[in-house]
Design a protein around this motif. Structure first.
Motif, PDB file in Angstrom:
ATOM      1  N   VAL A 295       0.848  -1.205   0.000  1.00 32.88           N
ATOM      2  CA  VAL A 295       0.000   0.000   0.000  1.00 32.88           C
ATOM      3  C   VAL A 295       0.873   1.242   0.000  1.00 32.88           C
ATOM      4  O   VAL A 295       1.640   1.480   0.939  1.00 32.88           O
ATOM      5  CB  VAL A 295      -0.947   0.021   1.221  1.00 32.88           C
ATOM      6  N   LEU A 296       0.758   2.025  -1.066  1.00 33.66           N
ATOM      7  CA  LEU A 296       1.426   3.320  -1.179  1.00 33.66           C
ATOM      8  C   LEU A 296       0.393   4.393  -0.890  1.00 33.66           C
ATOM      9  O   LEU A 296      -0.710   4.362  -1.446  1.00 33.66           O
ATOM     10  CB  LEU A 296       2.000   3.530  -2.578  1.00 33.66           C
ATOM     11  N   VAL A 297       0.723   5.336  -0.033  1.00 33.01           N
ATOM     12  CA  VAL A 297      -0.228   6.372   0.356  1.00 33.01           C
ATOM     13  C   VAL A 297       0.374   7.743   0.099  1.00 33.01           C
ATOM     14  O   VAL A 297       1.541   8.001   0.423  1.00 33.01           O
ATOM     15  CB  VAL A 297      -0.619   6.243   1.845  1.00 33.01           C
ATOM     16  N   LEU A 298      -0.428   8.619  -0.486  1.00 37.66           N
ATOM     17  CA  LEU A 298      -0.028  10.007  -0.690  1.00 37.66           C
ATOM     18  C   LEU A 298      -0.359  10.790   0.575  1.00 37.66           C
ATOM     19  O   LEU A 298      -1.495  10.757   1.049  1.00 37.66           O
ATOM     20  CB  LEU A 298      -0.768  10.608  -1.878  1.00 37.66           C
ATOM     21  N   ILE A 299       0.638  11.478   1.122  1.00 32.75           N
ATOM     22  CA  ILE A 299       0.428  12.222   2.361  1.00 32.75           C
ATOM     23  C   ILE A 299       0.901  13.661   2.195  1.00 32.75           C
ATOM     24  O   ILE A 299       1.605  13.998   1.240  1.00 32.75           O
ATOM     25  CB  ILE A 299       1.184  11.579   3.549  1.00 32.75           C
ATOM     26  N   SER A 300       0.523  14.489   3.132  1.00 32.84           N
ATOM     27  CA  SER A 300       1.136  15.803   3.275  1.00 32.84           C
ATOM     28  C   SER A 300       2.368  15.605   4.133  1.00 32.84           C
ATOM     29  O   SER A 300       2.280  15.110   5.265  1.00 32.84           O
ATOM     30  CB  SER A 300       0.165  16.773   3.951  1.00 32.84           C
ATOM     31  N   ALA A 301       3.535  15.983   3.607  1.00 34.66           N
ATOM     32  CA  ALA A 301       4.792  15.679   4.289  1.00 34.66           C
ATOM     33  C   ALA A 301       5.122  16.661   5.400  1.00 34.66           C
ATOM     34  O   ALA A 301       6.190  16.567   6.009  1.00 34.66           O
ATOM     35  CB  ALA A 301       5.937  15.661   3.271  1.00 34.66           C
ATOM     36  N   TYR A 302       4.229  17.586   5.694  1.00 31.64           N
ATOM     37  CA  TYR A 302       4.566  18.668   6.620  1.00 31.64           C
ATOM     38  C   TYR A 302       5.024  18.144   7.984  1.00 31.64           C
ATOM     39  O   TYR A 302       5.983  18.640   8.563  1.00 31.64           O
ATOM     40  CB  TYR A 302       3.378  19.609   6.787  1.00 31.64           C
ATOM     41  N   ARG A 303       4.331  17.138   8.505  1.00 31.38           N
ATOM     42  CA  ARG A 303       4.674  16.644   9.847  1.00 31.38           C
ATOM     43  C   ARG A 303       5.946  15.805   9.847  1.00 31.38           C
ATOM     44  O   ARG A 303       6.537  15.581  10.895  1.00 31.38           O
ATOM     45  CB  ARG A 303       3.517  15.830  10.416  1.00 31.38           C
ATOM     46  N   ALA A 364      -5.139   9.871  -1.931  1.00 31.54           N
ATOM     47  CA  ALA A 364      -4.870   8.846  -2.937  1.00 31.54           C
ATOM     48  C   ALA A 364      -4.049   7.714  -2.331  1.00 31.54           C
ATOM     49  O   ALA A 364      -3.224   7.925  -1.439  1.00 31.54           O
ATOM     50  CB  ALA A 364      -4.130   9.441  -4.129  1.00 31.54           C
ATOM     51  N   ALA A 365      -4.297   6.508  -2.821  1.00 31.34           N
ATOM     52  CA  ALA A 365      -3.518   5.330  -2.429  1.00 31.34           C
ATOM     53  C   ALA A 365      -3.428   4.389  -3.623  1.00 31.34           C
ATOM     54  O   ALA A 365      -4.370   4.294  -4.422  1.00 31.34           O
ATOM     55  CB  ALA A 365      -4.164   4.621  -1.241  1.00 31.34           C
ATOM     56  N   VAL A 366      -2.299   3.721  -3.749  1.00 30.70           N
ATOM     57  CA  VAL A 366      -2.089   2.731  -4.809  1.00 30.70           C
ATOM     58  C   VAL A 366      -1.767   1.405  -4.144  1.00 30.70           C
ATOM     59  O   VAL A 366      -0.904   1.330  -3.265  1.00 30.70           O
ATOM     60  CB  VAL A 366      -0.936   3.142  -5.747  1.00 30.70           C
ATOM     61  N   LEU A 367      -2.471   0.350  -4.544  1.00 28.32           N
ATOM     62  CA  LEU A 367      -2.235  -0.988  -4.022  1.00 28.32           C
ATOM     63  C   LEU A 367      -1.715  -1.864  -5.147  1.00 28.32           C
ATOM     64  O   LEU A 367      -2.178  -1.767  -6.290  1.00 28.32           O
ATOM     65  CB  LEU A 367      -3.525  -1.593  -3.469  1.00 28.32           C
ATOM     66  N   LEU A 368      -0.756  -2.720  -4.840  1.00 22.56           N
ATOM     67  CA  LEU A 368      -0.291  -3.672  -5.844  1.00 22.56           C
ATOM     68  C   LEU A 368       0.051  -5.000  -5.203  1.00 22.56           C
ATOM     69  O   LEU A 368       0.391  -5.073  -4.024  1.00 22.56           O
ATOM     70  CB  LEU A 368       0.909  -3.127  -6.619  1.00 22.56           C
ATOM     71  N   ARG A 369      -0.102  -6.050  -6.018  1.00 24.46           N
ATOM     72  CA  ARG A 369       0.227  -7.415  -5.607  1.00 24.46           C
ATOM     73  C   ARG A 369       1.110  -8.032  -6.672  1.00 24.46           C
ATOM     74  O   ARG A 369       1.240  -7.493  -7.776  1.00 24.46           O
ATOM     75  CB  ARG A 369      -1.051  -8.237  -5.420  1.00 24.46           C
ATOM     76  N   PRO A 370       1.728  -9.168  -6.373  1.00 19.65           N
ATOM     77  CA  PRO A 370       2.666  -9.773  -7.331  1.00 19.65           C
ATOM     78  C   PRO A 370       2.066  -9.946  -8.710  1.00 19.65           C
ATOM     79  O   PRO A 370       0.858 -10.171  -8.856  1.00 19.65           O
ATOM     80  CB  PRO A 370       2.994 -11.128  -6.696  1.00 19.65           C
ATOM     81  N   PRO A 371       2.896  -9.839  -9.736  1.00 21.71           N
ATOM     82  CA  PRO A 371       2.421  -9.937 -11.123  1.00 21.71           C
ATOM     83  C   PRO A 371       1.864 -11.320 -11.446  1.00 21.71           C
ATOM     84  O   PRO A 371       2.222 -12.322 -10.844  1.00 21.71           O
ATOM     85  CB  PRO A 371       3.660  -9.634 -11.947  1.00 21.71           C
ATOM     86  N   ARG A 372       0.964 -11.303 -12.408  1.00 20.67           N
ATOM     87  CA  ARG A 372       0.442 -12.570 -12.913  1.00 20.67           C
ATOM     88  C   ARG A 372       1.522 -13.259 -13.728  1.00 20.67           C
ATOM     89  O   ARG A 372       2.566 -12.696 -14.041  1.00 20.67           O
ATOM     90  CB  ARG A 372      -0.810 -12.296 -13.759  1.00 20.67           C
ATOM     91  N   MET A 373       1.277 -14.475 -14.137  1.00 18.66           N
ATOM     92  CA  MET A 373       2.281 -15.267 -14.852  1.00 18.66           C
ATOM     93  C   MET A 373       2.696 -14.600 -16.156  1.00 18.66           C
ATOM     94  O   MET A 373       3.854 -14.577 -16.524  1.00 18.66           O
ATOM     95  CB  MET A 373       1.751 -16.671 -15.126  1.00 18.66           C
TER      96      MET A 373
END
Length: 381
Positions: A295-303, A364-373
């Motif tokens: 899980v990749l998450v877009l954040i505000s980096a201020y903190r 926004a968030a991007v989720l990914l899992r291992p590639p298919r064959m």
């Protein structure tokens, strides 16, 4: 040496005021806390005020911890032990209790200020894991030399605590590719995580423009880059095509961002990628991690860094009220090492506040899992 075996720590009460004032006079010759201030610390909701009490009920020490609303930082305002009771471990007992109280309030960091000549106190805090991070001149105390110290109450995750390896972005605008690389490296440890791959991913996923300077990467572009390598991807976003349009002012730049994002979205639709215009909750992120997604998450980096720019991180774990993230932005100029950027603990409430960007509170968030064959081939034209 006075043993503190029979000492106990409890919250201060208004009945302690006279004893506290007497103790303050015995411990300090200047800048003493007034009776009125002691009363305020006892009664205020956002402070922890503890006292050390002997078996005969006499008060032998106190500690005041100030909490900051909406932040994961607390400050030790004052800690004192009666002169005749020093050397028996009461200061350590109070300090340990203050740190435990800070953790109960979901505080990750504790800071304090000391005069440079207070060697005994500096040694006490250093032995408890505090480190100096800034030296300054205390203008309120006769221009005395002083030091600020801090301690992280939560240890970062060790590399073996999470499946995601660490990779530091090498350019200011490649936090997205760096986070994506950490996800890919977790699924395939043999994958070479290097600058060549970082730049390749950035070229494939950049929005061209974003704020000032080179463009960063949005969720749709990162998803297409992962899709190109055969990964199964999902996207959660609070908006559609205009995620970063407001980060630039020039109409031509806005037009370019919209066009690039539209092309990314078209590719995702062609391959039936699950794109949900609903931001993720922490519960959903935790469930996704359990199901084997990165899980990749877009954040505000201020903190994290003081920057108001949108910033990508990868979630390493969620447990015990904290979200642990790998922070790709390693600041060598401040002497940071990868150890400080791996599995940074952030209280869940604070992370929820960070999971939005800009005045529109975009998410926004991007989720990914291992590639298919069989890898998917994406038309890049």
């Amino acid at each position: 040496m006075n043993s503190c075996v029979m000492s106990r720590v409890r919250p201060a009460t208004l009945e302690d005021l006279s004893a506290l004032v007497a103790l303050e006079r015995a411990c300090f010759s200047r800048d003493r806390i007034s009776r009125r201030s002691f009363r305020h610390f006892i009664q205020r909701a956002h402070a922890v005020f503890l006292v050390a009490v002997e078996e005969n009920h006499t008060l032998s020490g106190y500690g005041v911890l100030l909490l900051r609303r909406g932040a994961q930082l607390a400050r030790i305002y004052s800690l004192a032990v009666a002169p005749e009771m020093r050397g028996g471990g009461r200061a350590k007992l109070l300090l340990k209790a203050l740190e435990e109280a800070a953790l109960e309030h979901r505080t990750a960091w504790v800071r304090l200020e000391l005069h440079q000549d207070n060697e005994a106190a500096i040694a006490l805090y250093q032995n408890r894991g505090y480190r100096p991070f800034e030296r300054f001149i205390d203008k309120d105390e006769g221009f005395a030399e002083a030091v600020r110290m801090e301690k992280s109450l939560l240890r970062n995750l060790e590399p073996g605590d999470t499946p995601w390896p660490y990779y530091a972005q090498s350019l200011p605008f490649t936090c997205g590719p760096a986070s994506l690389m950490m996800a890919m490296g977790g699924f395939f440890p043999e994958l070479a995580l290097d600058r060549s791959l970082e730049l390749q991913l950035w070229r494939e996923s950049t929005t061209i423009f974003m704020t000032s300077g080179h463009g960063g990467c949005g969720p749709h572009g990162l998803a297409v880059a992962a899709l190109h390598r055969g990964y199964e991807v999902r996207i959660h976003t609070s908006v559609g095509k205009d995620l970063f349009v407001d980060s630039v002012r020039h109409p031509d730049k806005k037009s370019v961002i919209r066009l690039v994002e539209s092309n990314f979205i078209d590719v995702l639709h062609q391959h039936d990628v699950n794109v949900q215009e609903e931001p993720m909750t922490l519960e959903e992120i935790s469930a996704a991690l359990e199901a084997g997604w990165a899980v990749l998450v877009l954040i505000s980096a201020y903190r994290l860094s003081g920057s108001k720019a949108p910033h990508w991180v990868i979630v390493a774990a969620i447990n015990h009220g904290f979200v642990y993230v790998h922070e790709p932005d390693l600041d060598d100029e401040k002497g940071q090492t990868s150890t400080e950027c791996i599995g940074i603990p952030i209280p869940c409430e604070a992370f929820v506040g960070m999971m939005s960007y800009g005045k529109a509170r975009q998410q926004a968030a991007v989720l990914l899992r291992p590639p298919r064959m069989e890898s998917i081939t994406v038309d890049e034209n």
